[in-house]
Design an enzyme around this catalytic site. Sequence first.
Site, PDB file in Angstrom:
ATOM      1  N   GLU A 405      -3.263 -13.013  -6.443  1.00  0.00           N
ATOM      2  CA  GLU A 405      -4.622 -12.756  -6.426  1.00  0.00           C
ATOM      3  C   GLU A 405      -4.989 -11.498  -5.644  1.00  0.00           C
ATOM      4  OE1 GLU A 405      -7.003 -14.772  -7.442  1.00  0.00           O
ATOM      5  OE2 GLU A 405      -6.035 -16.661  -7.490  1.00  0.00           O
TER       6      GLU A 405
HETATM    7  C1  LIG Z   1       3.904 -17.558  -8.594  1.00  0.00           C
HETATM    8  C2  LIG Z   1       3.104 -16.526  -9.443  1.00  0.00           C
HETATM    9  C3  LIG Z   1       2.122 -16.966 -10.195  1.00  0.00           C
HETATM   10  C4  LIG Z   1       1.314 -16.020 -10.886  1.00  0.00           C
HETATM   11  N1  LIG Z   1       0.114 -16.414 -11.525  1.00  0.00           N
HETATM   12  C5  LIG Z   1      -0.539 -15.552 -12.297  1.00  0.00           C
HETATM   13  C6  LIG Z   1      -1.409 -15.760 -13.047  1.00  0.00           C
HETATM   14  O1  LIG Z   1      -1.703 -17.089 -13.367  1.00  0.00           O
HETATM   15  N2  LIG Z   1      -2.033 -15.064 -14.000  1.00  0.00           N
HETATM   16  C7  LIG Z   1      -1.845 -13.673 -13.710  1.00  0.00           C
HETATM   17  O2  LIG Z   1      -2.482 -13.117 -14.446  1.00  0.00           O
HETATM   18  N3  LIG Z   1      -0.992 -13.267 -12.813  1.00  0.00           N
HETATM   19  C8  LIG Z   1      -0.272 -14.061 -12.215  1.00  0.00           C
HETATM   20  N4  LIG Z   1       0.710 -13.707 -11.335  1.00  0.00           N
HETATM   21  C9  LIG Z   1       0.912 -12.262 -11.107  1.00  0.00           C
HETATM   22  C10 LIG Z   1       0.433 -11.747  -9.947  1.00  0.00           C
HETATM   23  O3  LIG Z   1      -0.866 -11.572  -9.681  1.00  0.00           O
HETATM   24  C11 LIG Z   1       1.136 -10.211  -9.723  1.00  0.00           C
HETATM   25  O4  LIG Z   1       2.538 -10.445  -9.333  1.00  0.00           O
HETATM   26  C12 LIG Z   1       0.516  -9.469  -8.560  1.00  0.00           C
HETATM   27  O5  LIG Z   1      -0.890  -9.123  -8.757  1.00  0.00           O
HETATM   28  C13 LIG Z   1       1.267  -8.234  -8.131  1.00  0.00           C
HETATM   29  O6  LIG Z   1       1.426  -7.462  -9.365  1.00  0.00           O
HETATM   30  P1  LIG Z   1       2.954  -7.114  -9.617  1.00  0.00           P
HETATM   31  O7  LIG Z   1       3.977  -8.193  -9.469  1.00  0.00           O
HETATM   32  O8  LIG Z   1       3.012  -6.139 -10.821  1.00  0.00           O
HETATM   33  O9  LIG Z   1       3.380  -5.933  -8.313  1.00  0.00           O
HETATM   34  P2  LIG Z   1       3.363  -4.521  -8.164  1.00  0.00           P
HETATM   35  O10 LIG Z   1       1.579  -4.128  -8.616  1.00  0.00           O
HETATM   36  O11 LIG Z   1       4.050  -3.721  -8.815  1.00  0.00           O
HETATM   37  O12 LIG Z   1       3.053  -4.137  -6.893  1.00  0.00           O
HETATM   38  C14 LIG Z   1       4.554  -3.944  -5.870  1.00  0.00           C
HETATM   39  C15 LIG Z   1       4.271  -3.560  -4.631  1.00  0.00           C
HETATM   40  O13 LIG Z   1       3.521  -2.223  -4.810  1.00  0.00           O
HETATM   41  C16 LIG Z   1       2.407  -2.356  -4.021  1.00  0.00           C
HETATM   42  N5  LIG Z   1       1.154  -1.556  -4.625  1.00  0.00           N
HETATM   43  C17 LIG Z   1       0.940  -1.619  -5.823  1.00  0.00           C
HETATM   44  N6  LIG Z   1      -0.209  -0.691  -6.154  1.00  0.00           N
HETATM   45  C18 LIG Z   1      -0.371  -0.169  -4.967  1.00  0.00           C
HETATM   46  C19 LIG Z   1      -1.399   0.922  -4.573  1.00  0.00           C
HETATM   47  N7  LIG Z   1      -2.411   1.453  -5.373  1.00  0.00           N
HETATM   48  N8  LIG Z   1      -1.340   1.199  -3.294  1.00  0.00           N
HETATM   49  C20 LIG Z   1      -0.657   0.793  -2.323  1.00  0.00           C
HETATM   50  N9  LIG Z   1       0.392  -0.258  -2.694  1.00  0.00           N
HETATM   51  C21 LIG Z   1       0.488  -0.636  -4.123  1.00  0.00           C
HETATM   52  C22 LIG Z   1       1.864  -3.728  -4.013  1.00  0.00           C
HETATM   53  O14 LIG Z   1       1.174  -4.146  -3.013  1.00  0.00           O
HETATM   54  C23 LIG Z   1       3.247  -4.541  -3.828  1.00  0.00           C
HETATM   55  O15 LIG Z   1       3.495  -4.380  -2.651  1.00  0.00           O
HETATM   56  C24 LIG Z   1       1.350 -14.606 -10.880  1.00  0.00           C
HETATM   57  C25 LIG Z   1       2.715 -14.117  -9.827  1.00  0.00           C
HETATM   58  C26 LIG Z   1       3.422 -15.201  -9.132  1.00  0.00           C
HETATM   59  C27 LIG Z   1       4.693 -14.492  -8.297  1.00  0.00           C
END
Ligand SMILES: Cc1cc2nc3c(=O)[nH]c(=O)nc-3n(C[C@H](O)[C@H](O)[C@H](O)COP(=O)(O)OP(=O)(O)OC[C@H]3O[C@@H](n4cnc5c(N)ncnc54)[C@H](O)[C@@H]3O)c2cc1C
Length: 596
Positions: A405
């Site tokens: 989220e």
């Molecule tokens: C169990 C589970 C269920 C999920 N369910 C869904 C679902 O139903 N539908 C769906 O669409 N997604 C889903 N997700 C995905 C989830 O929404 C994403 O994992 C989340 O949005 C983070 O994206 P990422 O994993 O690519 O992390 P990244 O975006 O790669 O982030 C990695 C780190 O970098 C930081 N970061 C990234 N950008 C910035 C910035 N601009 N400034 C500062 N820090 C930053 C983040 O805060 C984090 O600490 C799910 C994930 C999990 C683990």
Amino acid sequence: MVHDYFMPVTSAPARGGEWLAAGRPASPIATPESLGDDHRLIRQTAAEFVSTEVAPALDDLEAKKWARARDLVRRAGDLGLLGTDVPESLGGVGLDKAASIVVGEAVGACPAFATTFGAQTGLAIIPILCFGTPEQQQRYLPRIVSGEIIGAYCLSESGSGSDALSARARADRQADGSWILNGEKMWITNGGFADVFIVFAKVDGTQFSAFIVERGFAGVTSGKEEHKMGLHGSSTTPLVLADAKVPAGNLLGEVGRGHKIAFNVLNYGRFKLAGMCTGSAKAVVGEAVAYALSRRQFGQPIATFGAIRHKLAEMTERLYAVESMLYRTAGLIDAAVGERGHDASVVVGALEEFAIESSILKVAGSEMVSFVVDENVQIHGGNGFVRDYPAERHYRDARVDRIFEGTNEINRLLVPSMLVKRALKGGLPILDAARALRDEVMGPASAAAVPADDPLAQAAATVSAVKKTALLLLGSALERYGDTLADEQEIVMLVSDVISEAFAAESSVLRAEAAGLADASRAALHADAACLTAYDAAQAAEAAARTAIARLAEGDDRRLLLAALRRLLKIEPFDAIGARRRLADAITSRRGYLFA
Ligand SMILES: Cc1cc2nc3c(=O)[nH]c(=O)nc-3n(C[C@H](O)[C@H](O)[C@H](O)COP(=O)(O)OP(=O)(O)OC[C@H]3O[C@@H](n4cnc5c(N)ncnc54)[C@H](O)[C@@H]3O)c2cc1C
């Protein structure tokens, strides 16, 4: 006693974020104690469903028997629990947002099922309800609301999580108006067994858009289940779109306007996630107390040791603060929607209006439950580290709350940036207040006298000081960095934390005042919880502000700001240990969470 805050307020409809520069709200805030009979009834229905049907199914869910998950969703539909947001004409029960929170809290006691449930009610229903055509709503909503079909939401991809708009999945319009979708969405909750997916893809590779995709459409398949750290009882898979054929009528909203859907669904998801976090934390506090009372060391229950009692009280205090913000926000959204809950644009407008509060809640709720599950493991000692006890599973299950989220970093960054945007557009008088405040705190001291024997009055004064600290910091940061403030993320995060502390402390104090007036027998416990929240908020605000000021200002300016900070946060000593002991006594005699 009722206490005064910072600046006068008007009786105009509440605006998101306005509380920061405003005085006491014109009308009482919504609280868990002010819930009506309808809410209590649906809470009881949801709690019984969770304890008698969901909890006994947890092992099956963890074994990934998704037929069991489907049955439970169906049962939730039969009980009306999936349709709190949906009008009766579309198969729902058409209740307010407070009712959705009440149900979410109950379901939150079983986080893996709560994730399945949240994807169904928030992520699948809300996009179609708020952005679907009447035909799409009639075709899908009654069946999702009854639990006959399962929904999922596909925004993330392996290369685009936080930066969701950089998705690579694409959609190409065909000569007959239908669409061909290609790409791979990642981490899709309910992915292993959902029937219908809200999929985001770029039309012609550029225009971010949303589609309703059915599992039965040619070219749609799910990937393998992810091996996750926690939430083993919830399905998470990729969704693969290989020349997937989507009918013309399944475009959701307009081409190029998918961001509007994605962001509003997230706003609501963040708010609702906080409810699932409080629900989960309440269940865990109950478990922690039961264990602490039954586990004996040195000849006595560990619940008699001050170190353990401190933990039980702190878990409760933090939970109280999030719960207070949560129901206050539910009340604000419900008041903004009023009688027009059937009008999707009104609902979307209200969710957008309180997006600042939703981001605060997402961060505060997920960090509160992380704290609670961690302390629960600690209270369980070695038993907390082994699978024989649920403490270990709670610990793993809660970790993702800080990631999905919108990560907590993204949500923290959003809070000041949304406030500043609204202030610059002229909607919120935050910047004027910050300027006026700077003149005030740099001038001669003029502290109003607060009765020393009224801790809640002291806490109200502390709230005012924390709000002023937040404004002082926000104003100083803007003055120093102007348009480039967003590039100074460390400063923005500190400002964000102080703003959130202010919202938590104010919501807790307002709730405690209202609860004390309504029920004198509980007034002292509410006051203890609220005073602890305000006291901790002041300490956290001071630490954050000192770090920020050391970067924001130099020389005389820095000295002046630090002196202003000292003056602002010069609060009366508060016997936090005494308050926690009283809370711990009450928790152990009640054998669970004290409030609501
Ligand atoms: C169990 C589970 C269920 C999920 N369910 C869904 C679902 O139903 N539908 C769906 O669409 N997604 C889903 N997700 C995905 C989830 O929404 C994403 O994992 C989340 O949005 C983070 O994206 P990422 O994993 O690519 O992390 P990244 O975006 O790669 O982030 C990695 C780190 O970098 C930081 N970061 C990234 N950008 C910035 C910035 N601009 N400034 C500062 N820090 C930053 C983040 O805060 C984090 O600490 C799910 C994930 C999990 C683990």
